[in-house]
Scaffold this active site. Structure first.
Site, PDB file in Angstrom:
ATOM      1  N   HIS A  35      -0.803  -0.152 -10.145  1.00  0.00           N
ATOM      2  CA  HIS A  35      -1.447  -1.104  -9.226  1.00  0.00           C
ATOM      3  C   HIS A  35      -1.963  -2.357  -9.961  1.00  0.00           C
ATOM      4  CE1 HIS A  35      -3.384  -1.268  -4.990  1.00  0.00           C
ATOM      5  NE2 HIS A  35      -3.076  -2.476  -5.424  1.00  0.00           N
ATOM      6  N   ARG A  86       0.869  -1.176   0.000  1.00  0.00           N
ATOM      7  CA  ARG A  86       0.000   0.000   0.000  1.00  0.00           C
ATOM      8  C   ARG A  86       0.907   1.227   0.000  1.00  0.00           C
ATOM      9  NH1 ARG A  86      -3.299  -2.806  -1.651  1.00  0.00           N
ATOM     10  NH2 ARG A  86      -5.385  -3.244  -0.888  1.00  0.00           N
ATOM     11  N   GLU A 103      -3.762   7.123  -4.687  1.00  0.00           N
ATOM     12  CA  GLU A 103      -4.098   6.617  -6.029  1.00  0.00           C
ATOM     13  C   GLU A 103      -5.391   7.224  -6.526  1.00  0.00           C
ATOM     14  OE1 GLU A 103      -4.028   2.327  -6.172  1.00  0.00           O
ATOM     15  OE2 GLU A 103      -2.084   2.281  -5.191  1.00  0.00           O
TER      16      GLU A 103
HETATM   17  C1  GLV Z   1      -4.452  -5.401  -4.039  1.00  0.00           C
HETATM   18  O1  GLV Z   1      -3.737  -4.492  -3.755  1.00  0.00           O
HETATM   19  C2  GLV Z   1      -5.321  -6.064  -3.118  1.00  0.00           C
HETATM   20  O2  GLV Z   1      -5.377  -5.693  -1.931  1.00  0.00           O
HETATM   21  O3  GLV Z   1      -6.003  -6.996  -3.550  1.00  0.00           O
END
Ligand code: GLV
Length: 321
Positions: free
Chosen positions: A285, A238, A267
């Site tokens: 991501h 994160r 983000e």
């Molecule tokens: C991706 O970052 C998730 O948490 O699935």
């Protein structure tokens, strides 16, 4: 009567079709972004919500949803949801653990290779027509054999990274909130270190912790000062675990060698300073973004929601931490 469900953004089609056959389904948007005001309007009469990590499910939103009984997050992380409030309201929350472990670990290795071997810079060089022939010192990178990988957060994904990284000759050290059993450490060939020692010793630092008040800005200016000048920092967990401004400064001044990011604190906004740097690889991501994994995640999220709305205990219940 079928339960009323809001799906904020599309799932992989087969799973979305199945959800639509089992519920009275409304799709929030087929575009990129569902503004919070629209989400709040659409959630008002819904019993179930299937959402993603880009949706903020906070107090303000939950208070606008008097009929809400279940929230299924199509992600393993649940930091986008006010879990405490959901529990107090008796709302079941689920996530999609385990199935994205291997793809996220693979992407971590891809980032390690892309940064240490300067792949994106080299690709750009070719596209700009600058490749004039083989040269002894063209895009010199860093080799992995014999180097040390420091893993912050040795959960499922961190452990998969440890296993895969050993095939590249990396030695594994780790820091975790709770130290693993000696047996597990031995099986993984992973040595425990306190955070500061890990930062000082590792050649590559890879972050796989979950975001919580303890891990927020865990890697900030004071910690960056401990890292080797030749080190590489990878974050696929994160964004807010790293102070992006401090990291950008460290990359810019050569305080550290390179970084690879798949996640950002705000983000989809990326710290502008990072965009101008060559020694950072930036991804949007995509840790779990293989077709196979995203299909499994979609079905898992759908099944979790259907089970919860039917009053059963869903397979992937999230307990607030
Ligand atoms: C991706 O970052 C998730 O948490 O699935």
């Amino acid at each position: 009567m079928k339960p009323r469900v809001l799906l904020t953004h599309p799932l992989i089609k087969e799973a979305m079709d199945y959800l639509s056959s089992q519920t009275e389904l409304e799709l929030g948007t087929s575009g990129d972004f569902l503004p919070p005001s629209e989400l709040a309007e659409k959630i008002k009469d819904k019993e179930g919500l299937l959402c993603f990590l880009s949706d903020t499910i906070d107090r303000e939103l939950i208070e606008k949803a008097p009929f809400l009984r279940a929230i299924s997050n199509c992600a393993v992380g649940t930091n986008n949801i006010d879990l405490k409030l959901a529990r107090n309201r008796g709302i079941t929350v689920t996530n999609t653990p385990d199935i994205l472990t291997e793809s996220t670990a693979d992407l971590t290795l891809a980032l390690i290779l892309a940064t240490t071997r300067r792949l994106i810079e080299a690709d750009d060089f070719c596209r700009q027509g600058q490749f004039k022939g083989w040269k002894i010192d063209l895009f010199l990178g860093q080799g992995l054999p014999g180097k040390t990988l420091g893993i912050i957060g040795l959960g499922q994904i961190g452990q998969a990274v440890a296993r895969k990284a050993q095939a590249f000759g990396l030695k594994i050290i780790y820091y975790n909130r709770h130290r693993l059993s000696p047996e597990k450490e031995m099986n993984l060939k992973a040595e425990y270190r306190h955070l500061d020692s890990l930062l000082a010793e590792a050649d590559i630092i890879s972050i796989h912790a979950s975001l919580n008040p303890e891990s927020y800005h865990l890697i900030a200016k004071d910690k960056l000062a401990l890292i080797k000048k030749s080190a590489v920092v990878i974050n696929v967990a994160r964004g807010a675990i790293v102070d992006e401004k401090a990291l950008a400064e460290a990359l810019k001044t050569g305080r550290i060698w390179a970084a690879g990011f798949d996640v950002y604190e705000h983000e989809p906004r990326i710290e502008p300073e990072l965009l101008s740097l060559k020694n950072v690889v930036l991804l949007p991501h995509i840790g779990s973004a293989t077709y196979e994994t995203r299909l499994k995640m979609s079905f898992m999220a759908v099944n979790n929601l259907i089970e919860a709305l039917a009053g059963k205990t869903p397979a992937n219940l999230v307990k607030d931490s």
